[in-house]
Write a protein that holds these residues in place. Sequence first.
Motif, PDB file in Angstrom:
ATOM      1  N   ILE A   1      35.109  46.013  43.075  1.00  0.00           N
ATOM      2  CA  ILE A   1      34.821  44.587  42.874  1.00  0.00           C
ATOM      3  C   ILE A   1      34.764  44.264  41.382  1.00  0.00           C
ATOM      4  CG2 ILE A   1      33.087  42.778  43.202  1.00  0.00           C
ATOM      5  CD1 ILE A   1      32.349  44.154  45.857  1.00  0.00           C
TER       6      ILE A   1
ATOM      7  N   ILE B   1      38.295  44.240  40.054  1.00  0.00           N
ATOM      8  CA  ILE B   1      38.987  43.002  40.421  1.00  0.00           C
ATOM      9  C   ILE B   1      38.570  41.862  39.498  1.00  0.00           C
ATOM     10  CG2 ILE B   1      39.173  41.213  42.200  1.00  0.00           C
ATOM     11  CD1 ILE B   1      39.008  43.458  44.290  1.00  0.00           C
TER      12      ILE B   1
ATOM     13  N   ASP C   1      41.361  40.352  36.913  1.00  0.00           N
ATOM     14  CA  ASP C   1      41.736  38.954  37.168  1.00  0.00           C
ATOM     15  C   ASP C   1      41.527  38.096  35.921  1.00  0.00           C
ATOM     16  OD1 ASP C   1      42.385  36.619  38.924  1.00  0.00           O
ATOM     17  OD2 ASP C   1      40.285  36.122  38.557  1.00  0.00           O
TER      18      ASP C   1
ATOM     19  N   TYR D   1      34.881  37.173  44.930  1.00  0.00           N
ATOM     20  CA  TYR D   1      35.298  38.419  44.296  1.00  0.00           C
ATOM     21  C   TYR D   1      36.300  39.214  45.134  1.00  0.00           C
ATOM     22  CZ  TYR D   1      31.188  37.437  41.419  1.00  0.00           C
ATOM     23  OH  TYR D   1      30.274  36.836  40.598  1.00  0.00           O
TER      24      TYR D   1
ATOM     25  N   THR E   1      39.846  37.788  45.747  1.00  0.00           N
ATOM     26  CA  THR E   1      40.532  37.300  44.545  1.00  0.00           C
ATOM     27  C   THR E   1      42.014  37.682  44.498  1.00  0.00           C
ATOM     28  OG1 THR E   1      38.506  37.226  43.223  1.00  0.00           O
ATOM     29  CG2 THR E   1      40.572  37.421  42.021  1.00  0.00           C
ATOM     30  N   PRO E   2      42.405  38.922  44.812  1.00  0.00           N
ATOM     31  CA  PRO E   2      43.844  39.254  44.787  1.00  0.00           C
ATOM     32  C   PRO E   2      44.667  38.373  45.728  1.00  0.00           C
ATOM     33  CG  PRO E   2      42.532  41.255  44.848  1.00  0.00           C
ATOM     34  CD  PRO E   2      41.590  40.132  45.091  1.00  0.00           C
TER      35      PRO E   2
END
Length: 451
Positions: free
Chosen positions: A15, A18, A22, A368, A371-372
């Motif tokens: 997490i 990420i 991001d 979180y 997000t991808p």
Amino acid sequence: MATLWNDPVLLLFVILFILVVDNLWSTYLLLREIILVYQVEQVPDVLRPYLAQDLFNRMRDYKLHKSWFLLINTFGVVVICGCLELYFGFFPFVWNLAGHCAIWQWMEHEICLSIIFVILLSIYVTLKSLPGHIYEKCCIPSLVNHPKQSLLRRILSEILDTVLSLLLMVVIVTVVVALVTYLGQYFFLGLYLTALLLTSLAIVLLPFVIDPIIGKRVPIENPTLLASLEELTLRTDFPMRQVHIIRVRDPNMGSNAFFYGACCLKRIVIFDTLLLNRGLHDAAQLAEQKVDLGKGLRDAQVVAVVAHELGHWKHGHFYKAMGMFQINMFLTLFLFSLCFPHGPIYQAIGFEMGVQPIVVGFIIIFGYVLTPYFAISNVIMLSVTRQFEYQADKFAFQLGYAHNLRIALLKLYADNLSFPISDECYSSWHHTHPTVLHRLARLEKLDELNS
């Protein structure tokens, strides 16, 4: 992979990874944009008749100032604070604090605890973002001249906005937690159907609500413009009665026209700020409305903009956008339903085994974990909406409005103080519309293909 999915420690680092990646990608895109803006010091030749160099310089300075502020604020507030909050168990701390605030037994219900949690979290987020908010308001000069307000009035306005936002959040939290609590394993379908119902209701009510919110509907008094629009709507088989002029309450909303709705509820809305001098000719009216003389489009250019909006209607862009939105919403909620009951996600951010607050699950998974997916879906949808704009421009071109559409685009970007230069990669991740230079290039290409 199974070990990673079930190990809270590894999940925490995933997490955090990420979150960092991001925002590093966002920083990279923003730096590309900043570098490009630094490189452009003169008004592009095509815009020079419509945009003065001094105004371009102000727009450029504003863009750079805002971009650097966003970059620094992202690192400080989003990345550093976000990592610290996740690593040191901030969310369990606030949840436990909410439990201590539940002084009566009835307040121990999860809906009540969730509301208290959201209020506490909102206070924290407001305080955390306050320095940046103050800097943005006081230190970045706006390109638009807003009416001057006293300090007390501005503070009261901010407080009112915060309270209204909080009330709306309380309603949303109550509905969401109630759906998840009482529907159990079927909450995914419940959330989707609720969202679908609200979307359908918004489509039905939008034509009756949007006019009063934006301003007051006024008749088209200009006979030349009226005749041209009647001719255009007759050619395209669009009902002229559904083309509306709105005298906007806030001229700073910008010059705009847009199509929305479906079936008998469809309409094209034209802001009066799109018209030259807001469509006014009387000197007393011009002074009363505080009109910026010379701002807006001439009749032929307004008709070209309406032809562009008719392109959205002819190509069914509203239906396609709604379909795309529904697919994205379904996939988002489906992925959410896979992650939501997974205990190690909650343990990764500091909760004890078996403690899985609904509202925290929404914040962590949507904020979180997913997000991808959001990054990928966002790029796809923005790419589609930009193609919609190109298609609508092509429709206006085919109707013979290419020349006036070019002039309209140049004038609108100058009037709305939209900086005309943008990095292509940055634009693909952030902009629903192509830049004016990209749209003009497409129109020129159409000219070449048809010559």
